[in-house]
Every structure is written in structure tokens, then in C-alpha cells.
Design a protein around this motif. Structure first.
Motif, mmCIF file in Angstrom:
data_model
loop_
_atom_site.group_PDB
_atom_site.id
_atom_site.type_symbol
_atom_site.label_atom_id
_atom_site.label_comp_id
_atom_site.label_asym_id
_atom_site.label_seq_id
_atom_site.Cartn_x
_atom_site.Cartn_y
_atom_site.Cartn_z
ATOM 1 N N ALA A 188 -6.659 1.585 -5.013
ATOM 2 C CA ALA A 188 -6.184 1.995 -6.341
ATOM 3 C C ALA A 188 -6.594 3.416 -6.690
ATOM 4 O O ALA A 188 -5.957 4.056 -7.542
ATOM 5 C CB ALA A 188 -6.718 1.023 -7.398
ATOM 6 N N THR A 189 -7.646 3.919 -6.046
ATOM 7 C CA THR A 189 -8.135 5.265 -6.374
ATOM 8 C C THR A 189 -7.898 6.283 -5.254
ATOM 9 O O THR A 189 -8.457 7.385 -5.290
ATOM 10 C CB THR A 189 -9.644 5.217 -6.698
ATOM 11 N N VAL A 190 -7.092 5.928 -4.267
ATOM 12 C CA VAL A 190 -6.860 6.822 -3.123
ATOM 13 C C VAL A 190 -6.188 8.117 -3.561
ATOM 14 O O VAL A 190 -5.225 8.106 -4.341
ATOM 15 C CB VAL A 190 -6.007 6.122 -2.045
ATOM 16 N N GLU A 191 -6.726 9.218 -3.048
ATOM 17 C CA GLU A 191 -6.087 10.531 -3.153
ATOM 18 C C GLU A 191 -6.035 11.093 -1.733
ATOM 19 O O GLU A 191 -7.073 11.476 -1.182
ATOM 20 C CB GLU A 191 -6.893 11.455 -4.069
ATOM 21 N N PRO A 192 -4.870 11.098 -1.095
ATOM 22 C CA PRO A 192 -4.779 11.546 0.301
ATOM 23 C C PRO A 192 -5.467 12.890 0.520
ATOM 24 O O PRO A 192 -5.316 13.815 -0.281
ATOM 25 C CB PRO A 192 -3.266 11.633 0.538
#
Length: 333
Positions: A188-192
Motif C-alpha cells: 500500500a505504501t510502495v513508491e517504485p
């Protein structure tokens, strides 16, 4: 072969100082290999991986490298060493795999690349897991999670998934469920990040997440129906995956997990249907993880009460024995 020769010529022609063309070509080649690794059989990639690792090592050892170039070159050397660690693992050699992984970690340290350090810990957890050392696999996953800090790329999801799988193999239900909750929170908090930008083996897409979570649930063995539904979701996700998300090894893992879940429910014919695409894989794609997964299905068929399942179970065991008799490692010397 011609492309490899051109890469070496460029490095030589630019002299002892690393030029922009050499660094750019190595970067392009590493990106090609990271994208290709999950999709292509290892024998087609191994020579290129060895060539690129050797070239990066030579340039770092003997070339005149500016600090900014050294950081990028160490990162590329680390990624290549990580892929060769995975290659050694895929050939069933965990000792060589761990040696390459430690080299990758040293390169990550020299690049001062936080996300790469975490990615290598993930790789070490994977190697330990398939080598039958779940406690060590859990420890490496914890090391990676402890070092993640501000890492927001998909490596954070991979680490939580690895923790869930390791704890499930240890039979720790509470730790497995906690790790699965961490998986959802991390996604839910992924930032590539810049590792995700390499794609392929350097990123952790949703279908792979579904596969790992299903495997953890199936191995824990507390809810066969949930394990089956999660495995079906993983298989479906790989069936509908984009080119960037698809990986033949993880798809095979999802299929074998579905077979295990169905065996637990006494559905031998359903298990045979689930594992059929795996047993149809050519030798060059029968890597160590896939063979080990098939052997788990074979062992489950021998479980309590399965001998009375008739000819379907016996026939499936024979097919698995024939499949595992000739792994990919038989093609590579």
C-alpha cells in the motif's frame, strides 16, 4: 557473441579511463538481462551474465574511475552478481549462490545503495529458504527489513513475503500471519525506486506477491480452502500478467502450490490438472526451485491416506519422478 565483443571493444577503446559510452553500454546490457531473467531459460543468459560481471570487475580493479562512475559501476556489478547468485541457486548450488550474493552485498555497500543492500538480503533469504534452512531464511528477511528504513520500492514487499514463507515452513502461524499483514501494508505504501526501474528480476510485481502469500498459507496448513483460493488467485494473476510481470518460475510455483492445496483437500485429479503445465516445461526451464516444488507435490502424494487414492496418485508420482530426473543443471557444465 558479436554484441559481447563490441562491449569489450568499447571498454578497451576508451582506454584506462571509463568513458560515457562504456558505462552506458554496460547499463543497457544489465537492464536487458534483468528484464530477461524471469522470462528466458538460464542457459541462454548465463554466458552474457558472466561476461558483464567480468567486465565490471576488471574496470573497477584496473580502470580509472571517477567517484560518480564508481558508484554506478558498483551498483551494476552488484546487480549482475545478484543475478549470478540467482543463477547458481537455479542450478542447485546454494554455496556458490551465497558466495555471489555476498559479493553483491559488498558491491551494494561500495555503491552506498540502501535499496540494493535490502534486495541482496532478500536474495539471501530466498537461497536459504530453498536450501531447506527456513530459520536462516527468516533471519535474512529480518536483516533486510531492519535495514529497509526509507526504502519504499517493491523490495520492501519482497522482504515481507519472504518472512511469511520462512515462518510458514517453521510452522509459526502467528509470525506468518503478521508477515502477511506486513505484505499488504508494504504494497500500500510502495513508491517504485531506481531498482524497480530496472524491471524484471529487480522488481516484485503483484502476481509474485500473490504466489508467495499463497505458498505461505498452503505450507502452514491451517486452512486448506484458503490456501486453494489464494493459489487459484496467483495462478489466475500469472495467466493475465503483463509481459513485465510474468515469470515462468513463479508461475510454476503458483501451479504447484495449487496442486498441494488440492491434495490437502483430497482432490488428486484436481492436483494433477494444476501441476500439468509444470510437468510440460522443457529441461532448460526445470530450475532448482521448480524441481523442488514438484518434489513437494510428490511428497504430499505420499502423505497420510494418499496411497489409497488409486492409480491417479501413483501415475502422477511417476510423472513427477520422470520430470525431476533431468533438471536444468544437466545442461550446464
Amino acid at each position: 557473441m558479436a554484441a559481447r565483443r563490441a562491449l569489450r571493444f568499447t571498454a578497451m577503446a576508451e582506454g584506462s579511463s571509463i568513458g560515457s559510452e562504456t558505462l552506458g553500454q554496460i547499463n543497457d546490457e544489465v537492464r536487458r538481462l534483468t528484464a530477461a531473467y524471469p522470462k528466458l531459460a538460464l542457459p541462454t543468459l548465463l554466458g552474457d551474465l558472466v561476461e558483464v560481471q567480468d567486465l565490471t570487475f576488471q574496470l573497477l580493479e584496473h580502470g580509472r574511475v571517477k567517484p560518480s562512475q564508481a558508484r554506478e559501476l558498483y551498483l551494476l556489478a552488484g546487480i549482475t552478481s545478484g543475478m549470478l547468485a540467482k543463477a547458481s541457486h537455479d542450478l542447485g548450488n546454494p554455496s556458490a549462490a551465497m558466495m555471489q550474493a555476498r559479493t553483491a552485498f559488498v558491491c551494494a555497500d561500495n555503491a552506498d545503495h540502501h535499496a540494493m543492500r535490502a534486495w541482496v538480503r532478500s536474495l539471501q533469504s530466498l537461497i536459504s529458504y530453498w536450501a531447506g534452512r527456513p530459520g536462516e531464511a527468516a533471519d535474512y528477511a529480518a536483516l533486510g527489513q531492519g535495514a529497509v528504513g526509507d526504502v519504499r520500492g517493491t523490495t520492501s514487499v519482497w522482504l515481507a513475503c519472504l518472512s511469511a514463507r520462512a515462518h510458514s515452513l517453521l510452522g509459526n502461524g502467528e509470525a506468518t500471519r503478521t508477515a502477511i499483514r506486513q505484505v499488504e501494508e508494504a504494497r500500500a505504501t510502495v513508491e517504485p525506486d531506481d531498482l524497480d526501474a530496472f524491471g524484471g528480476i529487480m522488481t516484485f510485481p503483484l502476481p509474485r506477491q500473490l504466489y508467495y502469500v499463497a505458498e505461505a498459507t498452503v505450507q502452514l496448513g491451517e486452512d486448506a480452502a484458503l490456501g486453494e483460493s489464494q493459489s487459484e488467485a496467483a495462478v489466475s494473476a500469472y495467466r493475465d500478467a503483463t509481459e513485465d510481470e510474468w515469470a515462468f518460475g513463479d508461475q510454476a510455483g503458483a501451479q504447484t502450490d495449487l496442486a498441494l492445496a488440492r491434495i490437502a483437500r483430497g482432490e488428486i485429479e484436481g492436483a494433477a490438472e494444476a501441476v500439468r503445465p509444470v510437468l510440460d516445461l522443457p529441461v532448460e526451464q526445470r530450475n532448482f526451485g521448480i524441481v523442488s516444488s514438484a518434489q513437494r507435490v510428490h511428497a504430499a502424494l505420499h502423505g497420510a491416506g494418499r496411497r489409497s487414492s488409486g492409480g491417479a496418485a501413483a501415475g502422477l508420482r511417476q510423472e513427477i519422478e520422470a520430470f525431476t530426473a533431468t533438471p536444468t543443471s544437466a545442461l550446464v557444465r
